[in-house]
Design an enzyme around this catalytic site. Structure first.
Site, PDB file in Angstrom:
ATOM      1  N   ARG A   1       0.765  -1.037  -0.034  1.00  0.00           N
ATOM      2  CA  ARG A   1      -0.068   0.070  -0.084  1.00  0.00           C
ATOM      3  C   ARG A   1       0.708   1.412   0.177  1.00  0.00           C
ATOM      4  O   ARG A   1       0.372   2.494  -0.274  1.00  0.00           O
ATOM      5  CB  ARG A   1      -0.995   0.118   1.080  1.00  0.00           C
ATOM      6  CG  ARG A   1      -2.465   0.201   0.651  1.00  0.00           C
ATOM      7  CD  ARG A   1      -3.642   0.012   1.670  1.00  0.00           C
ATOM      8  NE  ARG A   1      -2.822   0.071   2.946  1.00  0.00           N
ATOM      9  CZ  ARG A   1      -3.020  -0.896   3.960  1.00  0.00           C
ATOM     10  NH1 ARG A   1      -3.639  -2.199   3.652  1.00  0.00           N
ATOM     11  NH2 ARG A   1      -2.753  -0.843   5.114  1.00  0.00           N
TER      12      ARG A   1
ATOM     13  N   ASP B   1      -7.253  22.631  -9.266  1.00  0.00           N
ATOM     14  CA  ASP B   1      -7.401  21.375 -10.092  1.00  0.00           C
ATOM     15  C   ASP B   1      -6.687  21.712 -11.384  1.00  0.00           C
ATOM     16  O   ASP B   1      -7.337  22.692 -12.099  1.00  0.00           O
ATOM     17  CB  ASP B   1      -9.029  21.148 -10.277  1.00  0.00           C
ATOM     18  CG  ASP B   1      -8.988  19.917 -11.170  1.00  0.00           C
ATOM     19  OD1 ASP B   1      -8.244  19.674 -12.039  1.00  0.00           O
ATOM     20  OD2 ASP B   1     -10.246  19.138 -11.328  1.00  0.00           O
TER      21      ASP B   1
ATOM     22  N   TYR C   1     -15.447  21.011 -11.890  1.00  0.00           N
ATOM     23  CA  TYR C   1     -15.871  19.945 -12.420  1.00  0.00           C
ATOM     24  C   TYR C   1     -17.099  19.125 -11.487  1.00  0.00           C
ATOM     25  O   TYR C   1     -16.976  19.341 -10.695  1.00  0.00           O
ATOM     26  CB  TYR C   1     -14.479  18.822 -12.348  1.00  0.00           C
ATOM     27  CG  TYR C   1     -14.856  17.429 -12.922  1.00  0.00           C
ATOM     28  CD1 TYR C   1     -15.229  17.273 -14.025  1.00  0.00           C
ATOM     29  CD2 TYR C   1     -14.320  16.301 -11.905  1.00  0.00           C
ATOM     30  CE1 TYR C   1     -15.407  15.729 -14.545  1.00  0.00           C
ATOM     31  CE2 TYR C   1     -14.733  15.247 -12.319  1.00  0.00           C
ATOM     32  CZ  TYR C   1     -14.873  14.979 -13.670  1.00  0.00           C
ATOM     33  OH  TYR C   1     -15.409  13.653 -14.203  1.00  0.00           O
TER      34      TYR C   1
ATOM     35  N   LYS D   1      -6.108  12.304 -17.843  1.00  0.00           N
ATOM     36  CA  LYS D   1      -6.432  12.863 -19.020  1.00  0.00           C
ATOM     37  C   LYS D   1      -4.912  13.021 -19.804  1.00  0.00           C
ATOM     38  O   LYS D   1      -4.285  12.209 -20.360  1.00  0.00           O
ATOM     39  CB  LYS D   1      -6.909  14.462 -18.620  1.00  0.00           C
ATOM     40  CG  LYS D   1      -7.781  14.473 -17.556  1.00  0.00           C
ATOM     41  CD  LYS D   1      -9.362  13.574 -18.272  1.00  0.00           C
ATOM     42  CE  LYS D   1     -10.267  13.370 -16.919  1.00  0.00           C
ATOM     43  NZ  LYS D   1     -11.140  12.834 -16.992  1.00  0.00           N
TER      44      LYS D   1
HETATM   45  C1  LIG Z   1     -11.108  18.934 -14.246  1.00  0.00           C
HETATM   46  C2  LIG Z   1     -11.303  17.902 -13.904  1.00  0.00           C
HETATM   47  N1  LIG Z   1     -10.883  17.230 -12.900  1.00  0.00           N
HETATM   48  C3  LIG Z   1     -11.054  15.935 -12.426  1.00  0.00           C
HETATM   49  C4  LIG Z   1     -11.558  15.177 -13.360  1.00  0.00           C
HETATM   50  C5  LIG Z   1     -11.674  13.758 -12.599  1.00  0.00           C
HETATM   51  O1  LIG Z   1     -10.657  12.662 -13.194  1.00  0.00           O
HETATM   52  P1  LIG Z   1     -11.117  11.057 -13.144  1.00  0.00           P
HETATM   53  O2  LIG Z   1     -12.042  10.849 -14.277  1.00  0.00           O
HETATM   54  O3  LIG Z   1      -9.681  10.410 -13.084  1.00  0.00           O
HETATM   55  O4  LIG Z   1     -11.803  10.854 -11.809  1.00  0.00           O
HETATM   56  C6  LIG Z   1     -11.814  15.286 -14.546  1.00  0.00           C
HETATM   57  C7  LIG Z   1     -12.538  14.282 -15.358  1.00  0.00           C
HETATM   58  O5  LIG Z   1     -12.838  14.563 -16.416  1.00  0.00           O
HETATM   59  C8  LIG Z   1     -11.751  16.672 -14.893  1.00  0.00           C
HETATM   60  O6  LIG Z   1     -12.273  17.255 -16.072  1.00  0.00           O
END
Ligand SMILES: Cc1ncc(COP(=O)(O)O)c(C=O)c1O
Length: 404
Positions: free
Chosen positions: A66, A192, A120, A217
């Site tokens: 872990r 983010d 998001y 992404k």
């Molecule tokens: C701006 C943003 N932050 C976080 C995430 C979340 O990522 P995950 O799909 O890996 O949980 C996304 C997913 O589309 C996103 O567009």
């Protein structure tokens, strides 16, 4: 001079750091990439060494699966090297897990978190669901309205969640100003930074306390893994790491190896995506069926001045708004495209398209905004991949032909 066994990459350009970061000889051995260490059990020499394990909860020390092994350590180390000012990086099983892991580190029952209104959508849902269930209050703010943002702080505000540009509607905010105001009010700022990534926006250098990303992404870049990360200075990193351990977060070594492979080509892919996105955004701006192009990299578009001031790169993700029509007309446009896959996520090598309807995902910011004609409300989001941009433009032209 850099020491070959322990290269100090801090002063190198981002593209060079992307190649060199995390490749410690003690993890790679004589090969270029760290091998995939699949491991739950780590074995000890004797009981004395076993007893040492729990006492020395440090990065890069074998203990138990872990806490990862060299494959995950190399990825975390590389991401730390990419973020100036970071003391360490915690890896999470998805981007959403990173957002949850960070907020659950910073917030306690009774606290307030200020969340950008264009966050998001699952971040918003986390505020209104998980955090609310724990007695933590989420208040949304318009990231373009600094006086209202400042007025929203109270003596229970402990954290601020920023996103630049915001999801779907792509507003670009003044991150340094928002982070400074948070600090003045004793709150921790979290960004983010999935859109720009470490080569496009240096979050910690612009005053943010914690920079997180969905590695799913651009870092992964090939639509074949889910992962998240959070990087911070020494004190916050220690707290994030401990909370991630409490929550049992760990990422698979196979996925870590894939993410590390993606990281090596990140700047090349982003440069290509950005150039293509700019060409496509400029073409869209000329189309009579398009009312607005929401792409901060496009000169004259909303947020362009802040993007130019603070960012060192962009990516292929942007939106546009159709002139008038209805949802069925927008669906006909999307369904007529053949090179754009219809699906969530973005940042892969292949282009994607989704409809965008932000109205139900905003508490403070109006959709459509007050300066739009009310009938201009049906949005489309494009994630531009590595195809030839002229082929993508021809595909979009076919889509418009289907709704004329
Ligand atoms: C701006 C943003 N932050 C976080 C995430 C979340 O990522 P995950 O799909 O890996 O949980 C996304 C997913 O589309 C996103 O567009």
């Amino acid at each position: 001079m850099t020491d070959k066994a322990n290269p100090d990459t801090r002063d190198l350009a981002a593209a060079t750091r992307l190649v060199a970061a995390g490749r410690r000889p003690e993890w790679t051995g004589p090969v270029v990439n760290p091998p995939v260490w699949r491991a739950s059990t780590h074995l000890y020499e004797d009981t004395a060494a076993l007893a040492e394990g729990p006492r020395r909860n440090e990065d890069g020390r074998f203990f138990y699966g872990r806490r990862g092994a060299p494959t995950q350590w190399a990825l975390a180390d590389a991401l730390t090297a990419m973020e100036h000012g970071a003391a360490g990086t915690v890896l999470y099983p998805s981007g959403v897990a990173a957002i949850a892991g960070v907020l659950l580190t910073l917030l306690r029952p009774g606290d307030v978190v200020l969340m950008t209104d264009n966050a998001y959508d699952p971040s918003r849902a986390m505020g209104l669901g998980l955090l609310a269930d724990l007695g933590i209050e989420t208040r949304f703010f318009d990231p373009l309205d600094l006086p209202a943002y400042e007025a929203a702080f109270c003596d229970r505000t402990r954290a601020v969640l920023l996103e630049a540009p915001g999801s779907l509607t792509m507003e670009t905010c003044d991150v340094p100003a928002l982070a400074r105001i948070a600090r003045e009010h004793g709150a921790t700022s979290v960004l983010d930074n999935t859109w720009a990534g470490p080569t496009g926006f240096a979050g910690l250098s612009h005053g943010v306390d914690v920079v997180l990303m969905a590695l799913t992404k651009h870092v992964g870049g090939h639509s074949d893994l889910m992962m998240g990360s959070a990087s911070a200075g020494a004190d916050l990193y220690k707290r994030l790491r401990l909370r991630a351990q409490n929550l049992g977060h760990v990422v698979s070594p196979d996925d870590a190896a894939l993410a590390l492979r993606g990281l090596r080509t990140l700047s090349l892919r982003l440069e290509r995506e950005t150039a293509s996105a700019l060409a496509i955004a400029a073409w869209l701006e000329q189309q009579p069926q398009v009312a607005r192009v929401l792409c901060p990299m496009l000169p004259g578009a909303p947020g362009h001045d802040l993007w130019r001031r603070d960012f060192t790169g962009g990516c292929g993700l942007f939106s546009f708004v159709l002139r008038g029509g209805d949802a069925a007309r927008r669906n006909r446009f999307i369904d007529a495209l053949s090179l754009f896959g219809i699906g969530y996520s973005w940042g892969g090598f292949e282009s994607l398209v989704t409809p965008v309807d932000p109205a139900s995902m905003r508490s403070v910011m109006a959709w459509p905004p007050a300066n739009y004609a009310p009938e201009d409300r049906f949005g489309v989001r494009l994630s531009i991949g590595l195809e030839d941009p002229q082929d993508l433009i021809a595909d979009l032209a076919r889509g418009f032909a289907a709704i004329d």
